[in-house]
Write a protein that holds these residues in place. Structure first.
Motif, short mmCIF file in Angstrom:
data_model
loop_
_atom_site.label_atom_id
_atom_site.label_comp_id
_atom_site.label_asym_id
_atom_site.label_seq_id
_atom_site.Cartn_x
_atom_site.Cartn_y
_atom_site.Cartn_z
N UNK A 102 0.82 -1.22 0.00
CA UNK A 102 0.00 0.00 0.00
C UNK A 102 0.85 1.26 0.00
N UNK A 103 0.54 2.16 -0.93
CA UNK A 103 1.12 3.51 -0.91
C UNK A 103 0.13 4.37 -0.14
N UNK A 104 0.53 4.77 1.06
CA UNK A 104 -0.39 5.53 1.92
C UNK A 104 0.19 6.91 2.20
N UNK A 105 -0.28 7.93 1.47
CA UNK A 105 0.30 9.27 1.62
C UNK A 105 0.09 9.85 3.02
N UNK A 106 -0.82 9.26 3.81
CA UNK A 106 -1.09 9.81 5.15
C UNK A 106 -0.11 9.30 6.21
N UNK A 107 0.70 8.32 5.85
CA UNK A 107 1.63 7.75 6.84
C UNK A 107 3.07 7.99 6.40
N UNK A 108 3.96 8.13 7.38
CA UNK A 108 5.39 8.20 7.05
C UNK A 108 6.01 6.87 7.43
N UNK A 109 6.25 6.01 6.43
CA UNK A 109 6.78 4.69 6.76
C UNK A 109 8.28 4.75 7.07
N UNK A 110 8.80 3.69 7.66
CA UNK A 110 10.25 3.61 7.88
C UNK A 110 10.95 3.43 6.54
N UNK A 111 10.44 2.51 5.72
CA UNK A 111 11.02 2.26 4.40
C UNK A 111 10.13 2.89 3.33
N UNK A 112 10.75 3.48 2.32
CA UNK A 112 9.98 4.05 1.22
C UNK A 112 9.31 2.92 0.45
N UNK A 113 8.36 3.27 -0.38
CA UNK A 113 7.67 2.25 -1.17
C UNK A 113 8.67 1.50 -2.06
N UNK A 114 9.61 2.26 -2.65
CA UNK A 114 10.61 1.61 -3.53
C UNK A 114 11.49 0.64 -2.74
N UNK A 115 11.86 1.02 -1.53
CA UNK A 115 12.70 0.13 -0.70
C UNK A 115 11.93 -1.14 -0.35
N UNK A 116 10.64 -0.99 -0.03
CA UNK A 116 9.84 -2.16 0.35
C UNK A 116 9.62 -3.09 -0.83
N UNK A 117 9.39 -2.50 -2.00
CA UNK A 117 9.23 -3.32 -3.21
C UNK A 117 10.52 -4.07 -3.50
N UNK A 118 11.61 -3.34 -3.43
CA UNK A 118 12.93 -3.89 -3.74
C UNK A 118 13.27 -5.08 -2.83
N UNK A 119 13.02 -4.92 -1.52
CA UNK A 119 13.32 -6.01 -0.58
C UNK A 119 12.45 -7.22 -0.85
N UNK A 120 11.15 -6.99 -1.07
CA UNK A 120 10.24 -8.13 -1.30
C UNK A 120 10.59 -8.84 -2.60
N UNK A 121 10.93 -8.07 -3.64
CA UNK A 121 11.30 -8.71 -4.92
C UNK A 121 12.57 -9.54 -4.76
N UNK A 122 13.50 -9.03 -3.96
CA UNK A 122 14.76 -9.77 -3.74
C UNK A 122 14.46 -11.09 -3.02
N UNK A 123 13.56 -11.05 -2.05
CA UNK A 123 13.24 -12.25 -1.27
C UNK A 123 12.56 -13.30 -2.16
N UNK A 124 11.71 -12.86 -3.10
CA UNK A 124 10.93 -13.82 -3.90
C UNK A 124 11.42 -13.95 -5.33
N UNK A 125 12.69 -13.60 -5.58
CA UNK A 125 13.16 -13.60 -6.97
C UNK A 125 13.14 -15.02 -7.57
N UNK A 126 13.21 -16.06 -6.74
CA UNK A 126 13.19 -17.42 -7.28
C UNK A 126 11.79 -18.04 -7.30
N UNK A 127 10.76 -17.24 -7.04
CA UNK A 127 9.40 -17.78 -6.94
C UNK A 127 8.54 -17.21 -8.07
N UNK A 128 8.38 -17.96 -9.16
CA UNK A 128 7.65 -17.42 -10.31
C UNK A 128 6.18 -17.10 -10.03
N UNK A 129 5.60 -17.72 -8.99
CA UNK A 129 4.18 -17.45 -8.70
C UNK A 129 3.98 -16.19 -7.87
N UNK A 130 5.08 -15.63 -7.37
CA UNK A 130 4.95 -14.45 -6.49
C UNK A 130 5.35 -13.19 -7.26
N UNK A 131 4.46 -12.20 -7.19
CA UNK A 131 4.72 -10.92 -7.85
C UNK A 131 4.62 -9.84 -6.78
#
Ligand code: PNS
Length: 176
Positions: A52-81
């Motif tokens: 979720x991109x929530x403009x009302x909250x200030x997250x610890x990690x930016x949206x790009x950082x969160x996407x990047x970490x999750x993609x790195x964790x699931x890079x070997x899982x073709x069913x996960x996007x």
């Protein structure tokens, strides 16, 4: 009504892809989330981790950082996007042609909030089903909020988040 004979039929003919969305803030992704995502990947053809991109909250990690970490964790899982989303979850699920919203349930305390959201989402779009999944017992007390707090105060979070997340937390707090 469904004909019981149909229920006893053999494997279903291959149909359209069964897509589920797993929405959340994932600030940061924990091993409890990873556990649910991998369980979902066994049930559905595709599970979309929708951050979720929530403009009302200030997250610890930016949206790009969160996407990047999750993609790195699931890079070997073709069913996960992994993708960011904004606006109403049900609208996003419809755009992704997902019939299912996956949510994790850790304890009874999660239930009230989740029940309310599931029923509200059903009211908005009746044909999208919310499916609750339980993580392994080892993660029933893990939450992103506690991870952030414990790490910020110098406690160990080892084994509760993927290694890449622990490394990024270390970097994030090194500059503080
Ligand atoms: O992991 P979280 O932060 O508890 O996830 C909450 C989330 C993202 C599932 C919820 O806030 C959400 O769906 N937000 C999108 C806006 C929306 O659809 N709101 C109505 C929910 S009934």
């Amino acid at each position: 009504m469904t004909d019981p004979a149909q229920l006893q039929a053999g494997p279903a003919a291959p149909g359209p892809e069964r897509v589920a969305v797993y929405p959340g803030s994932f600030d940061p992704l924990t091993n409890g989330h990873v556990d649910i995502i991998l369980r979902g990947a066994r049930l559905f053809d595709r599970i979309v981790v929708a951050i979720l991109v929530n403009p009302e909250k200030t997250p610890l990690f930016t949206i790009d950082e969160r996407i990047d970490m999750a993609r790195a964790v699931f890079c070997g899982e073709p069913r996960v996007e992994v993708e960011a989303f904004g606006g109403l979850l049900v609208d996003y699920a419809r755009r992704r042609k997902a019939a299912v919203i996956v949510r994790g349930l850790r304890a009874v305390s999660d239930f009230e909030y989740e029940f309310q959201m599931a029923l509200m989402n059903r009211r908005l779009v009746p044909d999208i089903e919310t499916v609750f999944m339980m993580p392994a017992e080892a993660y029933t007390y893990t939450s992103s909020r506690l991870i952030r707090e414990i790490f910020a105060l110098g406690g160990s979070i080892s084994g509760l988040v993927p290694e890449i997340v622990e490394g990024r937390l270390r970097k994030k707090f090194a500059g503080r």
